[in-house]
Enzyme design. Structure first.
Site, PDB file in Angstrom:
ATOM      1  N   ARG A   1       0.853  -1.206   0.000  1.00 50.07           N
ATOM      2  CA  ARG A   1       0.000   0.000   0.000  1.00 50.07           C
ATOM      3  C   ARG A   1       0.886   1.254   0.000  1.00 50.07           C
ATOM      4  O   ARG A   1       0.650   2.219  -0.698  1.00 50.07           O
ATOM      5  CB  ARG A   1      -0.906   0.059   1.243  1.00 50.07           C
TER       6      ARG A   1
ATOM      7  N   ASN B   1      -8.931   7.675   5.573  1.00 54.12           N
ATOM      8  CA  ASN B   1      -7.871   7.178   4.693  1.00 54.12           C
ATOM      9  C   ASN B   1      -6.513   7.240   5.367  1.00 54.12           C
ATOM     10  O   ASN B   1      -6.213   8.164   6.112  1.00 54.12           O
ATOM     11  CB  ASN B   1      -7.831   7.987   3.392  1.00 54.12           C
TER      12      ASN B   1
ATOM     13  N   ASP C   1      -3.810   7.196   3.399  1.00 54.03           N
ATOM     14  CA  ASP C   1      -2.925   7.892   2.452  1.00 54.03           C
ATOM     15  C   ASP C   1      -2.784   9.352   2.894  1.00 54.03           C
ATOM     16  O   ASP C   1      -3.482   9.817   3.796  1.00 54.03           O
ATOM     17  CB  ASP C   1      -3.467   7.774   1.005  1.00 54.03           C
TER      18      ASP C   1
ATOM     19  N   HIS D   1      -7.869   6.587  11.062  1.00 55.74           N
ATOM     20  CA  HIS D   1      -7.401   5.197  11.005  1.00 55.74           C
ATOM     21  C   HIS D   1      -5.886   5.078  10.824  1.00 55.74           C
ATOM     22  O   HIS D   1      -5.402   4.052  10.391  1.00 55.74           O
ATOM     23  CB  HIS D   1      -8.134   4.450   9.877  1.00 55.74           C
TER      24      HIS D   1
END
Ligand code: OAD
Length: 228
Positions: free
Chosen positions: A56, A87, A89, A104
């Site tokens: 990821r 997210n 990212d 998260h």
């Protein structure tokens, strides 16, 4: 300045090339949550968990924010914008958003397995077995796994309660406590939901559903709000 609180999920990053979790080509089609995204998985097979998040993270270095992320930065010209993202990212930050709360965790960070306060920026994409914190314990992904506490949720609840306008973008609202944030909004607050497959949010009043992808839906809404 009016406060706009934005709750985002995997859908806002989909058009940057990051797969969502629960769509037909989603990550949870290929991986079992209990194999890669729980503390038990980490104890049972840390190599598999490390590899899942390394992949990821590696991909995150290959993608860019899309028009949806960028439009939210534009919104800061006229509003006090607070983003609550599920997210992991950093595409909101890469786009230039000033206030981003990660519910998260964050892919580019890692943390100690014996001291939750020891959080580090990982250099590069790969976290390896044997990478240690300053106290000598293995580093783990800085991710909130299923079954773990969500330390940022209190702050997110507070922010949601302060919103003058609340926007939800690209989340299936399947995962709690994040999905419950819509119930902390003050009565009368306008709520917008941008998602091509949006379901009605039961119990949420003053709701406008925009069934569009983030790359077109978010810029259109930002334009509309900026003209108010
Ligand atoms: P999901 O995969 O559950 O939902 C993605 C949502 O994005 C769906 O409602 C899609 O319809 C929508 N979507 C897809 N393409 C879109 C686009 N181009 N524009 C806008 N929306 C689009 O992802 P999340 O709701 O973010 O947690 O998942 C929540 C949490 O579950 C994640 O943070 C992750 C996951 O397991 C952890 O891993 C702890």
């Amino acid at each position: 300045m009016k406060k706009i609180v934005v709750l985002t999920g995997a859908g806002i990053s989909a058009e940057s090339g990051i797969r969502t979790f629960r769509d037909s080509d989603g990550l949870w089609e290929e991986h079992r949550i209990e194999d890669v995204a729980t503390f038990e998985a980490w104890q049972r097979n840390p190599a598999l968990v490390l590899d899942f998040y390394n992949q990821r993270r590696k991909q995150l270095y290959e993608v860019k924010p899309n028009a949806g992320h960028i439009a939210l930065v534009e919104l800061e010209k006229n509003f006090d914008v607070r983003i609550i993202t599920q997210n992991v990212d950093d595409l909101h930050e890469q786009a230039g958003s000033q206030n981003v709360l990660h519910l998260h965790g964050e892919l580019k960070k890692v943390r100690s397995t014996i001291d939750d306060d020891l959080i580090y920026e990982l250099k590069g994409w790969e976290l390896k077995k044997g990478d240690l914190c300053e106290k000598g314990s293995q580093l783990r992904p800085h991710i909130v796994w299923f079954g773990e506490a969500v330390p940022m949720i209190e702050k997110a609840m507070e922010l949601s309660a302060q919103a003058d306008i609340f926007i939800v973008i690209g989340t299936s609202l399947n995962v709690y406590p994040a999905a419950g944030l819509v119930y902390y909004i003050k009565p009368g607050t306008p709520v917008y939901l941008i998602d091509p497959r949006a379901e009605m949010l039961s119990g949420v009043k003053n709701l406008t559903v925009i069934r569009e992808p983030a790359s077109t839906g978010v810029p259109a809404l930002v334009k509309k709000l900026s003209e108010l």
